[in-house]
Design a protein around this motif. Structure first.
Motif, PDB file in Angstrom:
ATOM      1  N   LEU A 195       0.865  -1.177   0.000  1.00 11.17           N
ATOM      2  CA  LEU A 195       0.000   0.000   0.000  1.00 11.17           C
ATOM      3  C   LEU A 195       0.903   1.230   0.000  1.00 11.17           C
ATOM      4  N   PRO A 196       0.963   1.968  -1.117  1.00  8.00           N
ATOM      5  CA  PRO A 196       1.954   3.034  -1.267  1.00  8.00           C
ATOM      6  C   PRO A 196       1.476   4.383  -0.720  1.00  8.00           C
ATOM      7  N   TYR A 197       0.987   4.374   0.514  1.00  9.93           N
ATOM      8  CA  TYR A 197       0.408   5.586   1.088  1.00  9.93           C
ATOM      9  C   TYR A 197       1.103   5.953   2.397  1.00  9.93           C
ATOM     10  N   GLY A 198       1.400   7.232   2.545  1.00 12.43           N
ATOM     11  CA  GLY A 198       2.062   7.691   3.754  1.00 12.43           C
ATOM     12  C   GLY A 198       1.291   7.372   5.014  1.00 12.43           C
ATOM     13  N   SER A 199      -0.033   7.566   4.992  1.00 15.33           N
ATOM     14  CA  SER A 199      -0.840   7.307   6.187  1.00 15.33           C
ATOM     15  C   SER A 199      -0.715   5.859   6.641  1.00 15.33           C
ATOM     16  N   TRP A 200      -0.662   4.944   5.672  1.00 13.17           N
ATOM     17  CA  TRP A 200      -0.550   3.520   6.011  1.00 13.17           C
ATOM     18  C   TRP A 200       0.755   3.228   6.732  1.00 13.17           C
ATOM     19  N   PHE A 201       1.835   3.786   6.229  1.00  4.31           N
ATOM     20  CA  PHE A 201       3.134   3.520   6.836  1.00  4.31           C
ATOM     21  C   PHE A 201       3.312   4.262   8.159  1.00  4.31           C
ATOM     22  N   MET A 202       2.622   5.384   8.343  1.00  3.47           N
ATOM     23  CA  MET A 202       2.749   6.135   9.586  1.00  3.47           C
ATOM     24  C   MET A 202       1.821   5.633  10.688  1.00  3.47           C
ATOM     25  N   THR A 203       0.621   5.158  10.307  1.00  3.00           N
ATOM     26  CA  THR A 203      -0.370   4.816  11.329  1.00  3.00           C
ATOM     27  C   THR A 203      -0.934   3.411  11.194  1.00  3.00           C
ATOM     28  N   GLY A 204      -0.712   2.748  10.047  1.00  2.00           N
ATOM     29  CA  GLY A 204      -1.316   1.442   9.816  1.00  2.00           C
ATOM     30  C   GLY A 204      -2.737   1.531   9.317  1.00  2.00           C
ATOM     31  N   SER A 205      -3.194   2.751   9.011  1.00  2.00           N
ATOM     32  CA  SER A 205      -4.553   2.962   8.513  1.00  2.00           C
ATOM     33  C   SER A 205      -4.522   3.899   7.311  1.00  2.00           C
ATOM     34  N   LEU A 206      -5.515   3.751   6.448  1.00  2.00           N
ATOM     35  CA  LEU A 206      -5.658   4.661   5.318  1.00  2.00           C
ATOM     36  C   LEU A 206      -6.568   5.817   5.715  1.00  2.00           C
ATOM     37  N   MET A 207      -6.436   6.928   4.997  1.00  2.00           N
ATOM     38  CA  MET A 207      -7.299   8.093   5.219  1.00  2.00           C
ATOM     39  C   MET A 207      -7.266   8.553   6.674  1.00  2.00           C
ATOM     40  N   ASP A 208      -6.091   8.526   7.289  1.00  4.35           N
ATOM     41  CA  ASP A 208      -5.958   8.873   8.704  1.00  4.35           C
ATOM     42  C   ASP A 208      -5.496  10.322   8.855  1.00  4.35           C
ATOM     43  N   LYS A 209      -5.173  10.718  10.084  1.00  5.89           N
ATOM     44  CA  LYS A 209      -4.814  12.101  10.386  1.00  5.89           C
ATOM     45  C   LYS A 209      -3.665  12.631   9.540  1.00  5.89           C
ATOM     46  N   PRO A 210      -2.614  11.806   9.241  1.00  7.45           N
ATOM     47  CA  PRO A 210      -1.551  12.334   8.389  1.00  7.45           C
ATOM     48  C   PRO A 210      -2.040  12.813   7.032  1.00  7.45           C
ATOM     49  N   LEU A 211      -3.063  12.148   6.472  1.00  6.29           N
ATOM     50  CA  LEU A 211      -3.609  12.574   5.186  1.00  6.29           C
ATOM     51  C   LEU A 211      -4.338  13.901   5.327  1.00  6.29           C
ATOM     52  N   ALA A 212      -5.078  14.078   6.416  1.00 10.33           N
ATOM     53  CA  ALA A 212      -5.768  15.348   6.643  1.00 10.33           C
ATOM     54  C   ALA A 212      -4.773  16.492   6.779  1.00 10.33           C
ATOM     55  N   LEU A 213      -3.676  16.254   7.496  1.00  9.36           N
ATOM     56  CA  LEU A 213      -2.644  17.276   7.657  1.00  9.36           C
ATOM     57  C   LEU A 213      -1.995  17.588   6.315  1.00  9.36           C
ATOM     58  N   LEU A 214      -1.719  16.548   5.520  1.00  5.59           N
ATOM     59  CA  LEU A 214      -1.127  16.741   4.203  1.00  5.59           C
ATOM     60  C   LEU A 214      -2.043  17.578   3.324  1.00  5.59           C
ATOM     61  N   ARG A 215      -3.324  17.256   3.304  1.00  8.23           N
ATOM     62  CA  ARG A 215      -4.267  18.004   2.472  1.00  8.23           C
ATOM     63  C   ARG A 215      -4.310  19.471   2.869  1.00  8.23           C
ATOM     64  N   ASN A 216      -4.244  19.738   4.158  1.00  9.51           N
ATOM     65  CA  ASN A 216      -4.241  21.118   4.619  1.00  9.51           C
ATOM     66  C   ASN A 216      -2.979  21.841   4.151  1.00  9.51           C
ATOM     67  N   ASP A 217      -1.829  21.173   4.264  1.00  8.67           N
ATOM     68  CA  ASP A 217      -0.570  21.789   3.842  1.00  8.67           C
ATOM     69  C   ASP A 217      -0.554  22.031   2.328  1.00  8.67           C
ATOM     70  N   LEU A 218      -1.030  21.058   1.559  1.00  9.79           N
ATOM     71  CA  LEU A 218      -1.065  21.223   0.108  1.00  9.79           C
ATOM     72  C   LEU A 218      -1.970  22.380  -0.290  1.00  9.79           C
ATOM     73  N   MET A 219      -3.097  22.497   0.371  1.00 11.73           N
ATOM     74  CA  MET A 219      -4.024  23.582   0.066  1.00 11.73           C
ATOM     75  C   MET A 219      -3.376  24.936   0.336  1.00 11.73           C
ATOM     76  N   GLN A 220      -2.672  25.054   1.474  1.00 11.84           N
ATOM     77  CA  GLN A 220      -2.037  26.320   1.826  1.00 11.84           C
ATOM     78  C   GLN A 220      -0.906  26.667   0.862  1.00 11.84           C
ATOM     79  N   MET A 221      -0.268  25.650   0.273  1.00 13.21           N
ATOM     80  CA  MET A 221       0.815  25.904  -0.661  1.00 13.21           C
ATOM     81  C   MET A 221       0.332  26.116  -2.088  1.00 13.21           C
ATOM     82  N   GLY A 222      -0.962  25.959  -2.329  1.00 14.79           N
ATOM     83  CA  GLY A 222      -1.503  26.235  -3.651  1.00 14.79           C
ATOM     84  C   GLY A 222      -1.673  25.039  -4.554  1.00 14.79           C
ATOM     85  N   PHE A 223      -1.470  23.820  -4.043  1.00 14.04           N
ATOM     86  CA  PHE A 223      -1.695  22.621  -4.835  1.00 14.04           C
ATOM     87  C   PHE A 223      -3.173  22.268  -4.797  1.00 14.04           C
ATOM     88  N   GLU A 224      -3.714  21.842  -5.950  1.00 17.27           N
ATOM     89  CA  GLU A 224      -5.104  21.428  -6.022  1.00 17.27           C
ATOM     90  C   GLU A 224      -5.193  20.043  -6.639  1.00 17.27           C
TER      91      GLU A 224
END
Length: 221
Positions: free
Chosen positions: A87-116
């Protein structure tokens, strides 16, 4: 959006290119053009470091495979029937779960940096290929403290384990040297960011907030 012109060193351009190459290899199986590019690489055979050996192995693998074979290999490793071998996802390797808090934090950071994210993109933004794409852009467009913050927050804590897991997947043949190259590269990145952290002032102006750096779209298909 207005971009600030900055001088890009040869080393940073090379790093950005490797991030984009890894993104391409991890996003989908290589095209015929990419395979030919890898097969034609000019690699110094007498250098014994891990990254050089990985380039040599990847070049040889590209010469001895084809797109149809790699399509099957990629499917087995990353997609599978229901799930791939990794499973090639950061959240999986950080927490053992998909769609977890690391993904929410990433989405917030990407939004603030202008990525869509494009509407037709199905994969979560913490797919390893998407993260490599972002890093490739940040190296060319963002100040050092932004690169360092993004890497430490979203990649550095787990990427070595991902590389080791990819190398051990049952189907990995071509993707074994891909994993070896990624592991050697990210080990070198630790040194890059250690040096970068020493060059960033403690009270770096603007480092408290994430600034927009690009209008690029994070894409993982």
């Amino acid at each position: 959006m207005t971009q600030v012109e900055r001088e890009i060193s040869e080393n940073d351009q090379l790093r950005a290119d490797i991030y984009q190459l890894l993104a391409a290899l991890l996003r989908r199986h290589p095209s015929e053009e990419l395979l030919q590019f890898l097969a034609d690489l000019d690699v110094e055979a007498d250098e014994g470091n891990a990254m050089n050996q990985a380039w040599i192995a990847l070049k040889a693998a590209a010469k001895n495979t084809d797109v149809a074979t790699l399509e099957d290999e990629y499917f087995n490793i990353f997609l599978g029937v229901g799930s791939g071998e990794i499973l090639p996802y950061g959240s999986w390797f950080m927490t053992g779960s998909l769609m977890d808090k690391p993904l929410a934090l990433l989405r917030n950071d990407l939004m603030q940096m202008g990525f869509e994210r494009e509407d037709n993109v199905k994969e979560p933004e913490d797919h390893v290929a998407a993260l490599c794409e972002v890093m490739g852009i940040l190296i060319l467009e963002a100040p050092g403290y932004r690169q360092l913050a993004f890497y430490q927050r979203h990649i550095g804590s787990w990427i070595n384990r991902f590389c080791e897991a990819l190398a051990k997947t049952p189907s990995a043949k071509f993707y074994l040297p891909v994993a070896q190259l990624a592991k050697a590269f990210f080990e070198a990145e630790v040194n890059e960011f250690d040096q970068l952290s020493l060059n960033i002032p403690v009270n770096c102006p603007g480092s408290e907030e994430l600034e927009p750096v690009t209008d690029e779209v994070v894409q993982v298909n």
